[in-house]
Scaffold this motif. Structure first.
Motif, PDB file in Angstrom:
ATOM      1  N   VAL A 273       6.719   9.924  -9.049  1.00 30.45           N
ATOM      2  CA  VAL A 273       5.991   8.935  -8.258  1.00 30.45           C
ATOM      3  C   VAL A 273       5.088   8.168  -9.222  1.00 30.45           C
ATOM      4  N   TYR A 274       5.195   6.854  -9.192  1.00 27.86           N
ATOM      5  CA  TYR A 274       4.371   6.039 -10.090  1.00 27.86           C
ATOM      6  C   TYR A 274       2.998   5.875  -9.450  1.00 27.86           C
ATOM      7  N   TRP A 275       2.197   6.915  -9.645  1.00 24.51           N
ATOM      8  CA  TRP A 275       0.949   7.053  -8.898  1.00 24.51           C
ATOM      9  C   TRP A 275      -0.050   5.939  -9.203  1.00 24.51           C
ATOM     10  N   LYS A 276      -0.012   5.408 -10.418  1.00 24.23           N
ATOM     11  CA  LYS A 276      -0.955   4.323 -10.730  1.00 24.23           C
ATOM     12  C   LYS A 276      -0.670   3.083  -9.879  1.00 24.23           C
ATOM     13  N   LEU A 277       0.615   2.794  -9.612  1.00 20.72           N
ATOM     14  CA  LEU A 277       0.944   1.670  -8.735  1.00 20.72           C
ATOM     15  C   LEU A 277       0.411   1.915  -7.329  1.00 20.72           C
ATOM     16  N   ALA A 278       0.550   3.154  -6.853  1.00 14.68           N
ATOM     17  CA  ALA A 278       0.069   3.488  -5.514  1.00 14.68           C
ATOM     18  C   ALA A 278      -1.442   3.333  -5.425  1.00 14.68           C
ATOM     19  N   VAL A 279      -2.156   3.817  -6.428  1.00 10.39           N
ATOM     20  CA  VAL A 279      -3.618   3.722  -6.405  1.00 10.39           C
ATOM     21  C   VAL A 279      -4.064   2.272  -6.574  1.00 10.39           C
ATOM     22  N   LYS A 280      -3.360   1.513  -7.427  1.00  9.72           N
ATOM     23  CA  LYS A 280      -3.703   0.089  -7.570  1.00  9.72           C
ATOM     24  C   LYS A 280      -3.541  -0.651  -6.248  1.00  9.72           C
ATOM     25  N   GLU A 281      -2.510  -0.308  -5.486  1.00  6.25           N
ATOM     26  CA  GLU A 281      -2.346  -0.937  -4.179  1.00  6.25           C
ATOM     27  C   GLU A 281      -3.519  -0.594  -3.274  1.00  6.25           C
ATOM     28  N   MET A 282      -3.959   0.668  -3.271  1.00  7.81           N
ATOM     29  CA  MET A 282      -5.114   1.058  -2.462  1.00  7.81           C
ATOM     30  C   MET A 282      -6.368   0.300  -2.903  1.00  7.81           C
ATOM     31  N   LEU A 283      -6.574   0.177  -4.209  1.00  8.27           N
ATOM     32  CA  LEU A 283      -7.740  -0.568  -4.703  1.00  8.27           C
ATOM     33  C   LEU A 283      -7.666  -2.028  -4.268  1.00  8.27           C
ATOM     34  N   TRP A 284      -6.463  -2.576  -4.223  1.00  5.30           N
ATOM     35  CA  TRP A 284      -6.266  -3.954  -3.743  1.00  5.30           C
ATOM     36  C   TRP A 284      -6.627  -4.062  -2.260  1.00  5.30           C
ATOM     37  N   PHE A 285      -6.196  -3.099  -1.462  1.00  6.21           N
ATOM     38  CA  PHE A 285      -6.595  -3.094  -0.049  1.00  6.21           C
ATOM     39  C   PHE A 285      -8.115  -3.133   0.075  1.00  6.21           C
ATOM     40  N   LEU A 286      -8.795  -2.342  -0.753  1.00  6.66           N
ATOM     41  CA  LEU A 286     -10.248  -2.220  -0.639  1.00  6.66           C
ATOM     42  C   LEU A 286     -10.967  -3.525  -0.946  1.00  6.66           C
ATOM     43  N   THR A 287     -10.335  -4.409  -1.718  1.00  3.73           N
ATOM     44  CA  THR A 287     -10.971  -5.696  -2.014  1.00  3.73           C
ATOM     45  C   THR A 287     -10.916  -6.654  -0.829  1.00  3.73           C
ATOM     46  N   GLY A 288     -10.063  -6.385   0.140  1.00  5.31           N
ATOM     47  CA  GLY A 288      -9.874  -7.303   1.251  1.00  5.31           C
ATOM     48  C   GLY A 288      -8.906  -8.427   0.951  1.00  5.31           C
ATOM     49  N   ASP A 289      -8.307  -8.432  -0.241  1.00  4.72           N
ATOM     50  CA  ASP A 289      -7.396  -9.497  -0.642  1.00  4.72           C
ATOM     51  C   ASP A 289      -6.065  -9.376   0.100  1.00  4.72           C
ATOM     52  N   THR A 290      -5.404 -10.522   0.321  1.00  7.29           N
ATOM     53  CA  THR A 290      -4.108 -10.512   1.007  1.00  7.29           C
ATOM     54  C   THR A 290      -3.056 -11.327   0.254  1.00  7.29           C
ATOM     55  N   ASN A 291      -3.344 -11.705  -0.982  1.00 12.42           N
ATOM     56  CA  ASN A 291      -2.395 -12.499  -1.769  1.00 12.42           C
ATOM     57  C   ASN A 291      -1.803 -11.629  -2.868  1.00 12.42           C
ATOM     58  N   ILE A 292      -0.497 -11.768  -3.104  1.00 10.27           N
ATOM     59  CA  ILE A 292       0.156 -10.902  -4.092  1.00 10.27           C
ATOM     60  C   ILE A 292      -0.215 -11.259  -5.524  1.00 10.27           C
ATOM     61  N   ARG A 293      -0.901 -12.374  -5.742  1.00  9.89           N
ATOM     62  CA  ARG A 293      -1.174 -12.796  -7.121  1.00  9.89           C
ATOM     63  C   ARG A 293      -1.985 -11.747  -7.894  1.00  9.89           C
ATOM     64  N   ASN A 294      -3.042 -11.237  -7.262  1.00 11.15           N
ATOM     65  CA  ASN A 294      -3.852 -10.223  -7.939  1.00 11.15           C
ATOM     66  C   ASN A 294      -3.070  -8.934  -8.164  1.00 11.15           C
ATOM     67  N   LEU A 295      -2.174  -8.605  -7.249  1.00 10.89           N
ATOM     68  CA  LEU A 295      -1.314  -7.436  -7.447  1.00 10.89           C
ATOM     69  C   LEU A 295      -0.391  -7.635  -8.645  1.00 10.89           C
ATOM     70  N   LEU A 296       0.216  -8.814  -8.727  1.00  8.22           N
ATOM     71  CA  LEU A 296       1.125  -9.089  -9.836  1.00  8.22           C
ATOM     72  C   LEU A 296       0.399  -9.064 -11.172  1.00  8.22           C
ATOM     73  N   GLN A 297      -0.854  -9.487 -11.170  1.00  3.46           N
ATOM     74  CA  GLN A 297      -1.639  -9.425 -12.401  1.00  3.46           C
ATOM     75  C   GLN A 297      -1.843  -7.985 -12.867  1.00  3.46           C
ATOM     76  N   GLU A 298      -1.753  -7.054 -11.914  1.00  2.00           N
ATOM     77  CA  GLU A 298      -1.848  -5.627 -12.233  1.00  2.00           C
ATOM     78  C   GLU A 298      -0.466  -4.997 -12.386  1.00  2.00           C
TER      79      GLU A 298
END
Length: 306
Positions: free
Chosen positions: A56-81
């Motif tokens: 399981v690529y756990w860092k991707l999973a945690v990065k997604e959770m951190l993205w949720f916590l920011t309130g962001d809804t655009n994939i751009r910040n996710l892609l930057q990670e």
């Protein structure tokens, strides 16, 4: 010797292979489906349920959770990670709207390089982060559900109302994907602190729809990470993660991969340590998470159903 907790997950997949209801689903791929499931994971000794029978690529999973916590809804910040797990939905929408047969790599490159393009085509609508941190009511007031829960944990830990959720009926139609992991409820034990025990924080999540093979390992890992973060913020020990599912299913194009995974024996769960205590729930970074002792079986590739 206690049975490895990962068998809860493996047993559930095996049950669906044998008894799941074969049905056509929203994606057209088809599933083996069942209603109602529960798994419990004790995190009190520092273990984190990152499944081991496939990597399981756990860092991707945690990065997604951190993205949720920011309130962001655009994939751009996710892609930057370097997180690409949400690209399929805006890409499908773009192809349908424009007729352009653009591949995923080219689409993501445009999202990253062209801010105006990202604003138009990279937004997912009012998905998880928006609802968790910026729920807008009928009078236009904005509610930060997660901040309210953290406040209640500090001031009223015996409350039975420490819940946040994302099923905002009035905005479902505008979401790229309806919320799957819908309801998060916290529970505090050892509130009286008898015998010098610190309060212990547990979390129960209800997921109305779950792709067990691809989605659930990510979900369980990131929910455990959220529990660790919130517990740290409210000065409590970590207790139990309770995961509950509504429509739990296996996609028909994953069955061979699932059988391969079921042939493997679980290995010990790794341990999680938070390397610093940020000022608030908003300030965590992926570098704050140290996972040690993760030695899983090899990854098993499979296509996501959109």
């Amino acid at each position: 010797m206690a049975r490895h907790p990962e068998y809860q997950y493996l047993d559930l997949m095996e049950h669906l292979l044998e008894h799941g209801d074969r049905r056509i689903d929203r994606t057209g791929v088809g599933t083996l489906s069942g209603l109602g499931a529960m798994m419990r994971f004790d995190l009190s000794k520092g273990q984190i349920p990152i499944f081991t029978t496939k990597r399981v690529y756990w860092k991707l999973a945690v990065k997604e959770m951190l993205w949720f916590l920011t309130g962001d809804t655009n994939i751009r910040n996710l892609l930057q990670e370097n997180v690409r797990i949400w690209t399929d939905w805006p890409l499908a929408k773009y192809r349908k709207a424009t007729g352009e047969d653009i591949d995923q790599v080219a689409f993501e490159k445009r999202i990253l390089e062209d801010e105006a393009f990202a604003l138009q085509w990279g937004d997912l609508g009012p998905v998880y982060g928006k609802q968790w941190r910026q729920w807008r009511d009928a009078e236009g007031r904005v509610h930060d559900q997660l901040a309210s829960v953290i406040k209640d944990l500090k001031t009223n830990p015996s409350s039975r109302r420490m819940i946040f959720h994302a099923w905002n009926v009035g905005e479902l139609a505008d979401m790229a994907l309806h919320p799957c992991h819908m309801v998060y409820q916290f529970h505090v034990s050892n509130i009286s602190a008898e015998g010098g025990k610190r309060p212990r924080l547990s979390l129960m999540v209800f997921q109305r729809s779950c792709d067990l093979f691809l989605g659930n390992p990510f979900n369980v890992c990131q929910q455990a990470a959220l529990l660790a973060m919130v517990a740290q913020q409210v000065d409590m020990d970590v207790g139990e993660l309770v995961w509950s599912g509504g429509d739990v299913h296996l996609y028909l194009n994953h069955l061979d991969a699932i059988r391969e995974q079921l042939s493997r024996e679980p290995k010990p769960f790794p341990t999680l340590r938070l390397l610093r205590r940020p000022a608030s729930i908003d300030d965590y970074r992926i570098e704050d998470f140290e996972v040690t002792g993760y030695e899983p079986h090899a990854a098993i590739a499979a296509e996501v159903a959109v």
